[in-house]
Design a protein around this motif. Structure first.
Motif, mmCIF file in Angstrom:
data_model
loop_
_atom_site.group_PDB
_atom_site.id
_atom_site.type_symbol
_atom_site.label_atom_id
_atom_site.label_comp_id
_atom_site.label_asym_id
_atom_site.label_seq_id
_atom_site.Cartn_x
_atom_site.Cartn_y
_atom_site.Cartn_z
ATOM 1 N N GLU A 25 -7.412 71.620 75.060
ATOM 2 C CA GLU A 25 -8.524 70.747 74.697
ATOM 3 C C GLU A 25 -9.309 71.311 73.511
ATOM 4 O OE1 GLU A 25 -7.530 70.082 78.975
ATOM 5 O OE2 GLU A 25 -7.788 71.797 77.672
ATOM 6 N N GLN A 26 -9.574 72.635 73.544
ATOM 7 C CA GLN A 26 -10.344 73.249 72.460
ATOM 8 C C GLN A 26 -9.583 73.195 71.140
ATOM 9 O OE1 GLN A 26 -10.856 77.002 74.431
ATOM 10 N NE2 GLN A 26 -12.941 76.539 75.115
ATOM 11 N N LEU A 27 -8.284 73.463 71.193
ATOM 12 C CA LEU A 27 -7.486 73.403 69.976
ATOM 13 C C LEU A 27 -7.458 71.975 69.421
ATOM 14 C CD1 LEU A 27 -5.615 74.644 67.891
ATOM 15 C CD2 LEU A 27 -3.701 74.327 69.488
ATOM 16 N N ALA A 28 -7.321 71.008 70.306
ATOM 17 C CA ALA A 28 -7.295 69.612 69.853
ATOM 18 C C ALA A 28 -8.595 69.245 69.137
ATOM 19 C CB ALA A 28 -7.059 68.685 71.045
ATOM 20 N N GLN A 29 -9.732 69.686 69.703
ATOM 21 C CA GLN A 29 -11.023 69.386 69.084
ATOM 22 C C GLN A 29 -11.123 70.011 67.692
ATOM 23 O OE1 GLN A 29 -13.949 70.705 71.882
ATOM 24 N NE2 GLN A 29 -13.630 68.976 73.287
ATOM 25 N N THR A 35 -5.801 65.734 72.889
ATOM 26 C CA THR A 35 -5.299 66.751 73.830
ATOM 27 C C THR A 35 -3.875 66.419 74.246
ATOM 28 O OG1 THR A 35 -7.537 67.096 74.661
ATOM 29 C CG2 THR A 35 -5.732 67.878 76.040
ATOM 30 N N ARG A 36 -3.622 65.144 74.471
ATOM 31 C CA ARG A 36 -2.266 64.738 74.844
ATOM 32 C C ARG A 36 -1.272 65.066 73.740
ATOM 33 N NH1 ARG A 36 -0.524 58.610 76.721
ATOM 34 N NH2 ARG A 36 1.676 59.080 77.171
ATOM 35 N N GLY A 37 -1.697 64.879 72.477
ATOM 36 C CA GLY A 37 -0.810 65.194 71.369
ATOM 37 C C GLY A 37 -0.449 66.660 71.311
ATOM 38 N N VAL A 38 -1.455 67.530 71.497
ATOM 39 C CA VAL A 38 -1.186 68.972 71.516
ATOM 40 C C VAL A 38 -0.258 69.308 72.676
ATOM 41 C CG1 VAL A 38 -2.222 71.249 71.823
ATOM 42 C CG2 VAL A 38 -3.349 69.555 70.366
#
Length: 930
Positions: A25-29, A35-38
């Motif tokens: 979640e943090q990386l996606a932000q 988040t689903r993509g990551v």
């Protein structure tokens, strides 16, 4: 380092993200991605475009060499397609000395072997690190990971799995039953039956695992509560093992042999579902390698020897000390050897707000949800990540999707040791207010706010009881009694101890319930409250009835009954005495005492007492053969209990009514009643009631032809009555299972079950179960070709007359059959005739059918054919009226012998074929899953 020429993009991304200390979640932000993509990228379900790789590299703040590594992995293409053999993953660079464990993990995640793998070891041995490695391996394979940990101070009744489910429900909606397991459940509605909630959880996991499998990871299992362990054990047994794998770790230094975790693990091991692997300290060579790796440089001989000696091969100590050596070049001079010094230096170098949050974590001593931590620290949740960043850099924090915690308890110990008491109290209060629920009670207690702590424990116990989590409720109430004993009034202690005893009894833990009740009694004696003393003594007497020790119950009550005082205690004492007299098979006395209780309750306007009195008298009257009187009392008990809200008496009274219908041959009606009663018992959650109800469903299933269901029900009843919790319920289940095993030809197993019942009956002076088990053993002897032994078993019971006539009536057809098989048709005919007369007197149609069948065979062997035909016709008429496949098979076999003697070979063959078809179908059903 990983092999840059072969590592796939998804694995490279997972490794670099974890090294950066970020969640998906943090990386996606940071990258502006979903988040689903990551997640899809990390599972190899998508291949990134170049611009996406650049965004990821920026979000991870990668240096040039790591950025180039990520781009190179993206250029190499997708991960290997399904069906292409996956090369065995190599251990992570800091997973040193664990080659065997790494191979074990790889094998387990691939779906090989038993579905539950458990690592055991002491603090610092590297259990949590192995679980993290397992998560990486599983994600690299595309397996979904549900990772969670248990809390030292308890929490939700079905934690930690309930928290793991809660995080996935939004992605994969589940049935309504699952909602009652989740932490957010706040409804006042009664929970569905516990087994239904567990079944819903199993379906949820199987659905989640359908596409790519699931790995459930549980850390710190030594802190799991009994109800959470029950859910875990149910899931391990019910889900598909090829799709759902379980992995856990626990400290084997913190559990005793008799604790729930030990029982759960042993039970799963015996069922072939669990593999346990104990972790040993690292050997010197591996410890040296890990120390050098952690230090990031060569370590001198003197420093290395000292570290190895003091670390004792524990990976955690080696890593922590290696970090210190890497920075300073030499180990600290003092014990506990640098760890405290290193922690103080690291914490002291942090910004003030960061150190404040770490101090809260140290006081909390558990992984905490970021929102809860932010609330306790007085921060906006959006600020927390920035505040914690310096602690991540200093490697003092471990953060994942489940929350944040300090890297090790030693950090918490050092920080706590430096806190003044007043400051610690303030922090405990802040944590309690942020946490809420049962976990808050611990912190309110340490904040010296006893009133709030007690209130929190009461609410937690009430919630657990509504969810039928009686073990958890008992834990909370026991903690409440201990808390009040230190700080509250003695009257409040006694009330808490009484509630604790009730919860323990509902969980089937009668020894512990007796101890809690005795604790309450001691307080009331000190306070001089005689009425409460008498009420508690009555409760103790009833606990002995539930426990199967009626002699002790009668002895405990007797001194109190010498004084007949007004008040509710007089009614309760009589009811407890009546229950123990009933279990001692002293039925006439039980009727007299119950009648006195009814009179006293009526005078006092005590509806609960009236219901209890009619229940006790009705049950005793049934076993005296006074069926109509019994039915009247039992119906009155059920109606009165319904009006005053006593659901336990409702269940027991309705059970008595259904049993009477069953013995009267109204099998279909009784079968439906037993099923409804079981649903009521499941709502109550009381183990003793539930075990009896399950057993009754099994006994009914034998006669209506569901032998497979009967076998499962008897096993379920034995599990509910297990570990010595409810020996009388266990005896009922063993009688049922023993009779079923005998009918299926498993004579030795049947004899073992029934001999165990006789021992239980002798220990509790219960002639009822001795007689029942002896009758089943006699029939087993006949089937096994030992009829003389069966006769010897039952002949002494002929002396048991009077109020034991019901039990003797049950046994008479078995004795007659044994006499017949032993070659004495005259004695068999006399015994069968007595059985016919007795069964008519008490309207026992099941035994009456067998009595006529054996009587007909006895007449046949004596050459009195007309009488044989009459008795056989009566037996067939009764069996057909009841539509019982089991009784019809027995009667048809006897009719085949009669037809042979009459010279009608066609009829004999038809009857024999019918009997064989019925018996074969029943036995096939019983043995289908064995």
């Amino acid at each position: 380092m990983p092999d840059g020429a072969t590592e796939t993009f998804d694995r490279t991304l997972v490794r670099l993200r974890r090294a950066a200390g970020l969640t998906q979640e943090q990386l996606a932000q940071r990258c502006g991605l979903s988040t689903r993509g990551v997640g899809n990228l990390e599972r190899g379900q998508r291949h990134p475009r170049r611009v996406t790789v650049q965004l990821l590299a920026d979000g991870l703040a990668l240096p040039e060499d790591s950025r180039a590594e990520l781009l190179a992995a993206a250029r190499r293409g997708r991960r290997q397609p399904p069906g292409h053999p996956v090369p065995p993953p190599r251990p992570a660079p800091d997973l040193i000395g664990r080659t065997e464990e790494h191979a074990l993990l790889d094998k387990h995640i691939s779906g090989t072997g038993r579905p539950f793998l458990v690592f055991a070891g002491q603090t610092g041995i590297g259990k949590t690190r192995l679980l993290a490695e397992a998560a990486t391996l599983a994600e690299a394979r595309g397996t979904a990971v549900l990772s969670t940990a248990c809390s030292r101070y308890g929490g939700e009744p079905y934690a930690p799995l309930s928290e793991a489910f809660a995080r996935r429900v939004s992605e994969h909606p589940a049935g309504g039953g699952l909602a009652f397991l989740l932490p957010e459940q706040r409804t006042a509605e009664p929970a569905p039956a516990r087994w239904l909630m567990f079944a819903e959880a199993a379906r949820f996991l199987d659905t989640l695992a359908r596409r790519r499998g699931v790995l459930v990871i549980l850390d710190d299992l030594q802190w799991a509560g009994p109800d959470g362990l029950a859910l875990l054990a149910s899931l391990v047994q019910d889900v598909r093992p090829d799709r759902v794998r379980f992995l856990a770790a626990y400290r084997d230094t913190e559990i005793a042999a008799a604790e729930p975790l030990a029982d759960t693990l042993l039970d799963l091991y015996r069922k072939g579902l669990l593999t346990q692997h104990s972790l040993a300290p690292l050997a010197d060579d591996d410890a040296t390698t890990l120390l050098h790796h952690s230090a990031g440089t060569e370590v001198g001989q003197s420093a290395r020897d000292r570290v190895l000696r003091l670390a004792g091969g524990l990976p955690l100590f080696l890593v922590q000390l290696g970090h210190v050596l890497g920075r300073s070049g030499k180990p600290p001079a003092e014990l506990p050897w640098g760890l405290a010094h290193a922690v103080r230096r690291q914490v002291g170098s942090l910004p003030e707000r960061t150190a404040e949050v770490l101090t809260l974590l140290a006081v909390g001593q558990q992984r905490m949800d970021p929102d809860v931590l932010a609330a306790a620290a007085g921060l906006d949740p959006a600020e927390l990540s920035e505040v914690l960043a310096p602690a991540h850099t200093a490697r003092l924090l471990d953060e994942n999707a489940e929350g944040v915690r300090l890297t090790h308890e030693l950090v918490a110990e050092v920080v706590n040791a430096d806190l003044p008491p007043s400051r610690r109290h303030v922090l405990h209060r802040r944590l309690a207010e942020a946490l809420g629920g049962a976990a808050a009670a611990y912190h309110y207690t340490h904040a010296q706010d006893t009133e709030r702590a007690a209130q929190t424990l009461r609410h937690a116990a009430e919630k657990a009881s509504r969810q039928a989590a009686h073990d958890t409720a008992a834990q909370h109430l026991g903690a409440l009694a201990d808390l009040l004993d230190r700080t509250g009034s003695q009257a409040a202690v006694a009330e808490a101890a009484e509630a604790w005893a009730d919860a323990l009894a509902a969980a089937g833990r009668y020894d512990a319930a007796l101890a809690a009740a005795e604790r309450a009694l001691l307080v009331y004696r000190k306070e001089g409250d005689e009425e409460r003393q008498r009420l508690v003594i009555a409760r103790i007497g009833y606990l002995h009835y539930q426990r199967g020790t009626p002699r002790e119950g009668l002895a405990r009550i007797a001194p109190t009954l010498t004084e007949d005082r007004p008040g509710g205690s007089a009614v309760r004492l009589r009811l407890a005495r009546a229950a123990n007299l009933y279990q001692s098979t002293r039925y006439r006395e039980s009727v007299e005492v119950s009648t006195a209780a009814i009179v006293a309750a009526g005078s006092a306007g005590d509806e609960h007492g009236l219901a209890g009195g009619h229940l006790r008298r009705g049950l005793a009257l049934r076993l005296l053969g006074r069926n109509e009187e019994a039915l009247a009392d039992l119906h009155t008990a059920a109606a009165t209990a319904e009006l005053c809200g006593d659901r336990e008496i409702v269940v027991r009274a309705l059970t008595g009514v259904a049993v009477l219908h069953h013995y009267r041959g109204e099998l279909a009606r009784a079968d439906r009643q037993f099923a409804r009663i079981l649903r009521l018992a499941e709502e109550l959650g009381d183990r003793e009631l539930l075990s009896r109800s399950v057993c009754n469903v099994g006994a009914s299933a034998i006669y209506v032809g569901r032998w497979g269901d009967a076998r499962r029900r008897f096993s379920q009843a034995l599990e509910l009555a297990g570990h010595g919790r409810s020996p009388m319920c266990g005896a009922m289940a063993l009688i049922g299972r023993g009779g079923l095993r005998s009918a299926c030809g498993r004579y030795d197993a049947a004899a073992d079950d029934l001999a165990q019942v006789i021992r239980l009956g002798q220990e509790s002076d219960n002639a009822d179960i001795i007689c029942n088990a002896s009758a089943q053993l006699a029939e087993n002897d006949v089937r096994a070709g030992r009829p003389e032994r069966g006769v010897r078993r039952l002949l002494p019971l002929l002396a048991l007359r009077g109020e034991r006539s019901w039990q003797m009536t049950d046994a008479l057809p078995f004795l007659a059959e044994a006499q017949l098989a032993a070659g004495d048709p005259v004695a068999a005919g006399e015994t069968a005739a007595e059985a016919v007369a007795c069964t008519e007197h008490i309207d026992h149609i099941l035994a009456r059918t067998d009595a006529f069948r054996v009587q007909g065979l006895a007449f046949l062997r004596c050459g009195i054919l007309s009488s044989a035909e009459e008795s056989m016709a009566e037996a067939r008429s009764l069996a057909e009226r009841m539509a019982s496949p089991y009784l019809l098979a027995r009667v048809s076999a006897a009719h085949a012998e009669l037809s042979d003697r009459l010279g009608d070979s066609v009829a004999a063959a038809r009857e024999r074929e019918r009997a064989e078809e019925l018996f074969t179908a029943l036995r096939r059903d019983a043995l289908a899953e064995e």
